[in-house]
Design an enzyme around this catalytic site. Structure first.
Site, mmCIF file in Angstrom:
data_model
loop_
_atom_site.group_PDB
_atom_site.id
_atom_site.type_symbol
_atom_site.label_atom_id
_atom_site.label_comp_id
_atom_site.label_asym_id
_atom_site.label_seq_id
_atom_site.Cartn_x
_atom_site.Cartn_y
_atom_site.Cartn_z
ATOM 1 N N PRO A 55 32.756 31.672 40.138
ATOM 2 C CA PRO A 55 33.894 30.957 40.711
ATOM 3 C C PRO A 55 34.463 31.685 41.927
ATOM 4 C CG PRO A 55 34.253 31.405 38.375
ATOM 5 C CD PRO A 55 32.974 32.039 38.743
ATOM 6 N N GLY A 56 34.921 30.904 42.872
ATOM 7 C CA GLY A 56 35.628 31.480 44.008
ATOM 8 C C GLY A 56 34.756 32.069 45.084
ATOM 9 N N THR A 57 33.448 31.810 45.012
ATOM 10 C CA THR A 57 32.579 32.397 46.019
ATOM 11 C C THR A 57 32.359 31.479 47.207
ATOM 12 O OG1 THR A 57 30.774 31.694 44.599
ATOM 13 C CG2 THR A 57 31.332 34.020 44.580
ATOM 14 N N HIS A 76 41.475 62.896 33.945
ATOM 15 C CA HIS A 76 40.497 61.984 34.569
ATOM 16 C C HIS A 76 40.190 62.433 35.992
ATOM 17 C CE1 HIS A 76 40.433 58.924 31.509
ATOM 18 N NE2 HIS A 76 41.711 58.594 31.640
ATOM 19 N N ASP A 99 39.922 53.941 27.406
ATOM 20 C CA ASP A 99 38.881 54.836 27.907
ATOM 21 C C ASP A 99 37.718 54.897 26.922
ATOM 22 O OD1 ASP A 99 40.605 55.457 29.976
ATOM 23 O OD2 ASP A 99 41.395 57.244 28.981
ATOM 24 N N HIS A 130 46.946 63.552 30.966
ATOM 25 C CA HIS A 130 45.851 62.611 30.729
ATOM 26 C C HIS A 130 45.246 62.156 32.068
ATOM 27 C CE1 HIS A 130 44.005 59.188 28.383
ATOM 28 N NE2 HIS A 130 43.919 58.727 29.613
ATOM 29 N N GLU A 131 46.110 61.729 32.969
ATOM 30 C CA GLU A 131 45.605 61.218 34.251
ATOM 31 C C GLU A 131 44.966 62.326 35.082
ATOM 32 O OE1 GLU A 131 45.224 58.188 34.676
ATOM 33 O OE2 GLU A 131 46.476 57.586 32.974
ATOM 34 N N GLY A 138 26.710 29.950 41.544
ATOM 35 C CA GLY A 138 27.447 31.174 41.828
ATOM 36 C C GLY A 138 28.737 31.235 41.053
HETATM 37 P P1 ADP Z 1 34.153 27.848 44.435
HETATM 38 O O1 ADP Z 1 33.989 26.401 44.693
HETATM 39 O O2 ADP Z 1 32.890 28.627 44.604
HETATM 40 O O3 ADP Z 1 34.803 28.164 43.132
HETATM 41 P P2 ADP Z 1 35.881 27.630 46.674
HETATM 42 O O4 ADP Z 1 34.927 27.151 47.691
HETATM 43 O O5 ADP Z 1 36.742 26.600 46.065
HETATM 44 O O6 ADP Z 1 35.132 28.439 45.544
HETATM 45 O O7 ADP Z 1 36.754 28.801 47.311
HETATM 46 C C1 ADP Z 1 38.126 28.868 47.154
HETATM 47 C C2 ADP Z 1 38.766 29.446 48.391
HETATM 48 O O8 ADP Z 1 38.390 30.799 48.562
HETATM 49 C C3 ADP Z 1 38.323 28.758 49.651
HETATM 50 O O9 ADP Z 1 39.149 27.680 49.932
HETATM 51 C C4 ADP Z 1 38.454 29.857 50.692
HETATM 52 O O10 ADP Z 1 39.772 29.942 51.161
HETATM 53 C C5 ADP Z 1 38.151 31.093 49.919
HETATM 54 N N1 ADP Z 1 36.746 31.478 50.061
HETATM 55 C C6 ADP Z 1 35.854 31.585 49.060
HETATM 56 N N2 ADP Z 1 34.660 31.985 49.522
HETATM 57 C C7 ADP Z 1 34.781 32.118 50.847
HETATM 58 C C8 ADP Z 1 33.889 32.516 51.894
HETATM 59 N N3 ADP Z 1 32.602 32.826 51.642
HETATM 60 N N4 ADP Z 1 34.367 32.557 53.153
HETATM 61 C C9 ADP Z 1 35.641 32.246 53.401
HETATM 62 N N5 ADP Z 1 36.519 31.868 52.486
HETATM 63 C C10 ADP Z 1 36.124 31.805 51.206
HETATM 64 ZN ZN ZN Z 2 42.796 57.229 30.477
#
Ligand code: ADP
Ligand code: ZN
Ligand code: MG
Length: 626
Positions: free
Chosen positions: A215-217, A438, A512, A434-435, A213
């Site tokens: 990053p950050g999931t 849009h 754009d 412009h805005e 997955g």
């Molecule tokens: P990854 O390892 O996928 O890059 P992490 O597990 O390190 O991501 O997530 C970083 C932080 O983001 C976690 O410590 C948490 O605070 C938050 N976070 C990410 N996904 C979730 C989730 N599904 N539920 C709750 N918190 C999450």
């Molecule tokens: Zn624009």
């Protein structure tokens, strides 16, 4: 643990080096002290004895193991002031002490720490020795590294190679919005807790689970939660830590990691960023890395080495499953793969709930509104968002986090820091047109997302912004929606052209136009939405080694290439004309809206729609199918 002499030597060397410098700097202050202490004057030993006899000497400090003395004396020759004078003492002058004692002179000795010839010798030999032994070690290592374990590998050992947490303290409830993954892992927890149930019927417990997955999931979080739920220790190491300067270190770390894990079974071994070591082996591009291959081989060996039922479960995480070595993915290794994706609306809502729990969020704040505003945000982004809002709340000295702080934080995360508004000028007017261009096309077109707000407050690179409320499902978009987006994106430039004329249009539309071109091109080459027909001519796949953008592998003839360009141009041209048309037809409202925007700097989406419906009665929206 057996420690070989090489390990000992190697790791004691830095300590000796450090000690040497400390000794130079702090433990051997005598010379400095002498230098600081004295004025420039010196006298001979003979003269010093004379002074002593005359009773002019007040105090003697002996330094340097009895070689040097700093004498404080007073006398007519010294201008009747106490002066400090340096005296070199002869090698052996035992009678001096007695003499000083008899003369009632203050006497003090300052021992030097082992100074002298021995230390000079050590000092001189030290670095050459260090160099030679270091080189010898390295040489041996690289000669031996292929020829079996245990030989020269001992120095990956002394460093902290992996983290171990006896209790992670994280449970499944802390991870939200990834229900399928959690379900899969529920089973893994049962394996760890009650292996008997499975072994009794002859089932083999899986060894490895691969988490895939972006990053950050929440991959790391999930792995920790498994350990937490099963209350087993959690060993973790990151793939990038394996890749070391010295050949063989990575492999030895893998070995150590699994050794420790076996001692602590049942447990979880978590390998983060496994793609750093687990790439397809033997491909030339990107530089064949011997070290990486060795590490990977060791990992495979270790995973084969333990029987299925020892209670170790290896969890690895990656965001690039496509580049992993196929050997890692075959049964008996990471045969289970669980993907965690960027959360959808419900997932985001659940994650927001988890992270809002320990924060003082105002009861009026609707988490679902936030979730709706944040498509594409990962769990980590959402956690970060709430934290930013909390920081902002504290900075504003408020008691609870309100929607105001959250909105500000979302805007900042999405579009960058807010700048100072422009002063009223021609360019401000142009940006306003412009805005509004849009926004009005976005509002009048049937298949366009609704306007959320229009603002003239600069943010990041942009000098003004029109925000749209994104629809929930971003993964399935119709042709009409894409066409509407292209027209909306062209609306800014179209308004500039109509209002200010061709000569006055600005570079402000470059972003754009980029989006427009990319959308139109994808319609033709990927989505089969043009006269060329339902052909996929370019794929989005990324090459494992060349990075994202370099690899649009075009597998079509030059003839098709010309057709593609023609179709792309046609789509953009038609959309541009329609955009110009809509702007022209609604010029009166546009002029009014621009005045309002310049005065207020920001118009909210609802207000925007109200103004439009007051001014004209166009309940039917434009429908443009081209
Ligand atoms: P990854 O390892 O996928 O890059 P992490 O597990 O390190 O991501 O997530 C970083 C932080 O983001 C976690 O410590 C948490 O605070 C938050 N976070 C990410 N996904 C979730 C989730 N599904 N539920 C709750 N918190 C999450
Ligand atoms: Zn624009
Ligand atoms: Mg992680």
């Amino acid at each position: 643990m057996k420690i070989s002499w090489k390990t000992l030597l190697l790791w004691s060397l830095p300590i000796i080096v450090v000690t040497f410098f400390i000794w130079q700097g702090f433990l051997a202050p005598t010379n400095n002290e002498i230098n600081n202490n004295i004025a420039s004057s010196r006298m001979t030993y003979g003269r010093f004895l004379e002074y002593l006899d005359m009773g002019w000497v007040k105090r003697v400090d002996i330094y340097d193991g009895g070689h040097t003395a700093i004498v404080e004396a007073i006398g007519p020759e010294l201008g009747n002031r106490v002066q400090k004078i340096r005296v070199e003492l002869p090698a052996s002058a035992p009678e001096l002490i007695i003499k000083l004692k008899n003369a009632n002179v203050d006497l003090d000795a300052h021992p030097a720490k082992n100074t002298g010839a021995l230390w000079n010798l050590v000092g001189n030999l030290f670095f050459p020795l260090l160099l030679v032994s270091g080189l010898a070690l390295l040489f041996r290592r690289s000669n031996n590294s292929g020829s079996g374990p245990g030989q020269a590998m001992s120095f990956g050992k002394s460093k902290a190679l992996f983290q171990m947490e006896a209790k992670t303290g994280i449970i499944f409830d802390d991870v939200a919005g990834v229900d399928e993954a959690k379900e899969e892992f529920q089973e893994v927890v049962t394996f760890l807790k009650q292996p008997e149930c499975f072994t009794a019927v002859g089932a083999k417990i899986p060894k490895g689970v691969l988490l895939i997955g972006p990053p950050g999931t929440g991959k790391t979080l999930l792995a920790k939660a498994i350990a937490g739920e099963a209350s087993v220790p959690f060993f973790s190491i990151s793939g990038s830590e394996f890749v070391e300067m010295f050949v063989g270190v990575g492999a030895s770390r893998v070995r150590d990691l699994f050794k420790k894990a076996k001692e602590n079974a049942p447990c979880i071994v978590f390998i983060d960023e496994i793609d750093a070591v687990g790439r397809q082996r033997g491909t030339g591009i990107g530089g064949g890395n011997d070290e990486r291959e060795q590490t990977l081989n060791q990992l495979l060996t270790e995973m084969d080495g333990f029987e299925g039922n020892t209670g170790i479960i290896v969890i690895a995480a990656t965001n690039r499953a496509d580049i992993l070595d196929s050997a890692l993915l075959r049964p008996g290794r990471f045969d289970r793969q669980v993907s965690v994706d960027v959360p959808d609306f419900n997932g985001r809502l659940a994650i927001l709930k988890v992270h809002a729990k320990n924060k003082k969020v105002d009861p009026h704040v609707s988490l679902s509104t936030i979730a709706r505003r944040t498509p594409g945000f990962s769990g980590a982004d959402l956690a970060n968002l709430l934290n930013e809002a909390a920081i902002l709340t504290a900075r504003r000295r408020k008691r609870t986090i309100t929607i105001n702080e959250i909105d500000t934080s979302i805007d900042r995360v999405v579009a960058g820091m807010e700048g100072t508004p422009l002063i009223d000028s021609k360019s401000k007017r142009l940006i306003a047109y412009h805005e509004i261009g849009h926004a009005i096309i976005g509002t009048l077109l049937q298949n366009h997302e609704p306007v959320q707000k229009v603002t003239l407050i600069p943010r990041g690179q942009a000098r003004g912004l029109t925000w749209f409320t994104p629809s929930d499902d971003q993964s399935l978009i119709s042709r009409a929606q894409i066409i509407s987006r292209i027209m909306g994106a062209l609306g800014g430039r179209a308004a500039e052209e109509i209002v200010f004329g061709d000569a006055e249009v600005t570079t402000g539309a470059s972003n754009d136009l980029q989006q427009v071109t990319s959308m139109a091109r994808q319609m033709v080459t990927r989505f089969g939405m043009s006269n060329i027909g339902p052909l996929s001519l370019e794929s989005e796949t990324t090459s494992p080694f060349l990075g994202k953008s370099m690899s649009s592998n075009s597998e079509y003839s030059d003839e098709i290439a010309i057709k593609i360009d023609f179709e792309v141009k046609k789509i953009v041209k038609i959309c541009h004309n329609k955009a110009l048309e809509i702007i022209k037809e609604n010029r009166v409202i546009i002029d009014y809206l621009v005045d309002v925007l310049i005065e207020k700097e920001t118009i909210d989406g609802n207000e925007f729609r109200e103004i439009i419906s007051e001014y004209t009665n166009i309940p039917e929206k434009y429908q443009y199918y081209i």
